[in-house]
Design a protein around this motif. Structure first.
Motif, mmCIF file in Angstrom:
data_model
loop_
_atom_site.group_PDB
_atom_site.id
_atom_site.type_symbol
_atom_site.label_atom_id
_atom_site.label_comp_id
_atom_site.label_asym_id
_atom_site.label_seq_id
_atom_site.Cartn_x
_atom_site.Cartn_y
_atom_site.Cartn_z
ATOM 1 N N HIS A 119 -30.557 14.842 -30.588
ATOM 2 C CA HIS A 119 -29.957 14.692 -29.662
ATOM 3 C C HIS A 119 -30.389 15.613 -28.335
ATOM 4 N N GLY A 120 -29.829 15.438 -27.327
ATOM 5 C CA GLY A 120 -30.491 16.294 -26.233
ATOM 6 C C GLY A 120 -30.045 15.889 -24.814
ATOM 7 N N ASP A 121 -30.192 16.455 -23.649
ATOM 8 C CA ASP A 121 -30.912 17.930 -23.916
ATOM 9 C C ASP A 121 -29.971 19.060 -23.634
ATOM 10 N N GLY A 122 -28.799 18.995 -23.031
ATOM 11 C CA GLY A 122 -27.858 19.983 -22.651
ATOM 12 C C GLY A 122 -27.251 19.986 -21.423
ATOM 13 N N ILE A 123 -26.566 20.955 -21.094
ATOM 14 C CA ILE A 123 -26.099 21.134 -19.735
ATOM 15 C C ILE A 123 -26.317 22.372 -19.034
ATOM 16 N N ALA A 124 -26.648 22.582 -17.735
ATOM 17 C CA ALA A 124 -26.714 23.821 -17.276
ATOM 18 C C ALA A 124 -25.739 24.035 -16.124
ATOM 19 N N ILE A 125 -25.201 25.262 -16.150
ATOM 20 C CA ILE A 125 -24.340 25.579 -14.944
ATOM 21 C C ILE A 125 -24.781 26.549 -14.111
ATOM 22 N N THR A 249 -31.382 14.141 -20.122
ATOM 23 C CA THR A 249 -31.829 13.600 -21.582
ATOM 24 C C THR A 249 -33.370 13.149 -21.494
ATOM 25 N N GLY A 250 -34.092 13.196 -22.647
ATOM 26 C CA GLY A 250 -35.294 12.744 -22.750
ATOM 27 C C GLY A 250 -35.484 11.667 -23.547
ATOM 28 N N ASP A 251 -36.431 11.832 -24.662
ATOM 29 C CA ASP A 251 -36.243 10.879 -25.633
ATOM 30 C C ASP A 251 -35.023 10.930 -26.526
ATOM 31 N N LEU A 252 -34.212 11.886 -26.589
ATOM 32 C CA LEU A 252 -33.063 11.866 -27.258
ATOM 33 C C LEU A 252 -32.028 12.057 -26.303
ATOM 34 N N SER A 253 -30.769 11.767 -26.476
ATOM 35 C CA SER A 253 -29.919 11.556 -25.636
ATOM 36 C C SER A 253 -28.502 12.171 -26.206
ATOM 37 N N ASP A 254 -27.511 12.306 -25.050
ATOM 38 C CA ASP A 254 -26.121 12.558 -25.355
ATOM 39 C C ASP A 254 -25.249 12.409 -24.094
ATOM 40 N N ASN A 255 -23.780 12.222 -24.343
ATOM 41 C CA ASN A 255 -23.109 12.103 -23.099
ATOM 42 C C ASN A 255 -22.712 13.553 -22.950
ATOM 43 N N HIS A 256 -23.082 14.026 -21.315
ATOM 44 C CA HIS A 256 -22.859 15.183 -21.161
ATOM 45 C C HIS A 256 -21.682 15.317 -19.984
ATOM 46 N N ASP A 257 -20.420 15.592 -20.160
ATOM 47 C CA ASP A 257 -19.233 15.612 -19.439
ATOM 48 C C ASP A 257 -18.744 16.597 -18.869
#
Length: 346
Positions: A119-125, A249-257
């Motif tokens: 999974h990836g990649d994440g959230i930035a604030i 997201t790149g080759d891997l993904s997620d929902n980032h809410d």
């Protein structure tokens, strides 16, 4: 004195509990003092806050938040990326922040169908000079000016000393590109591991900047209990920057809410000299003797070194002086004992 961070009612804030001696505890004379982020609405800065039902979000001139890329605004959440490959999205406050001391509370959720490490990649604030500036770092600019807090869910670095997901902070003045291969290790100020994916509830973090101190606390269990992640002094951030959030997201993904971003003003007194400064001209920086990550050997086997600053020179001189004093004392004691021994032979 015991410091903690807690939520009052539906708001979340830092609190300080000052306990009197046991006798006063038995008599119930306990003093509890909470900071302004205990839910007082008058200190919530709505022009810098993103909350349901997300009014004021859009591209109109009156909008206070604008978004880009794959971002989808619903009535329940702002989805920066769907659980699909190669997506980028961001949402940014259109109003610059002119507060010297502030606290940002972020309610978010990262979830998807990917299994462990897939999974990836994440959230930035972000709190940066630039806004809506797409790039390669979680969907935003790699050479940013200001503060970035990364909720990184994918491990690029092969080193085993950090467990992912990993939350960490970087302050940049635009001169350092983000190091993807090492997950920002060379610039990281501090961080903590946190299992934030696929929770049945929302997760939270609080970012406080006050009197040059940056503190990040997290609540991943939804128990109204904050845990310290980052606490570092000597941080200099200007006013006039923008808050935002981005994800990729790149080759891997997620929902980032993002569910909410609530901005609070901290009422802090400053010295006359501090008040006379033009805070918009301050250069983002951190006054450290050494970056926490400089204590790690690099792959070549050479210990990372940094230029000698004034503080380093002072400490070296102080250590040298203490060494001379200790040697002098030891020498004097040895000399005195020898003199006494010589007297016994006469």
């Amino acid at each position: 004195m015991v410091s903690c961070i807690g939520r009052v009612s539906k708001m979340r804030g830092f609190c300080t509990f000052i306990s009197r001696p046991l006798l006063f505890l038995l008599l119930h004379f306990t003093l509890v003092q909470c900071d302004i982020t205990d839910g007082n609405a008058e200190h919530l800065k709505r022009e810098h806050s993103l909350m349901k039902p997300y009014q004021g979000v859009g591209s109109s001139p009156s909008s206070q938040w604008d978004f880009w890329g794959s971002t989808l605004v619903t009535s329940s959440y702002v989805r920066l990326t769907p659980d699909e490959r190669s997506r980028q999205g961001s949402i940014w406050n259109t109003v610059p922040v002119y507060l010297k001391d502030w606290e940002m509370h972020v309610q978010y959720k990262i979830h998807g169908s990917g299994k462990k490490n897939l999974h990836g990649d994440g959230i930035a604030i972000w709190y940066t000079k630039e806004r809506l500036h797409p790039g390669s770092v979680f969907g935003s600019n790699a050479k940013f000016h200001g503060l970035a807090l990364f909720i990184d869910t994918y491990h690029n670095d092969e080193a085993a000393d950090r467990s992912f997901p990993y939350i960490y902070a970087i302050v940049n003045n635009g001169s350092m590109p983000y190091d993807h291969g090492n997950d920002g290790r060379n610039s990281e100020l501090g961080g903590c591991s946190s299992e934030i994916r696929n929770k049945d509830h929302d997760t939270y973090l609080a970012i406080r900047y006050s009197k040059g101190r940056l503190t990040v606390m997290i609540d991943i269990d939804d128990k109204n209990e904050w845990k310290e992640c980052i606490d570092i002094g000597g941080v200099r951030l200007p006013t006039g920057y923008y808050f935002g959030a981005s994800a990729a997201t790149g080759d891997l993904s997620d929902n980032h809410d993002i569910i909410s971003m609530k901005m609070y003003q901290l009422m802090v007194e400053h010295t006359p000299d501090e008040d006379s400064l033009d805070w918009t001209k301050i250069e983002p920086s951190v006054s450290l003797l050494k970056s926490p990550k400089d204590n790690i050997d690099d792959p070549t086997g050479n210990f990372r070194s940094t230029p000698l600053t004034g503080w380093k020179v002072f400490l070296l001189l102080l250590c040298a002086l203490l060494g001379i004093v200790v040697c002098g004392v030891v020498g004097a004691v040895v000399f005195q004992k020898r003199q006494e021994r010589n007297r016994r032979f006469y």
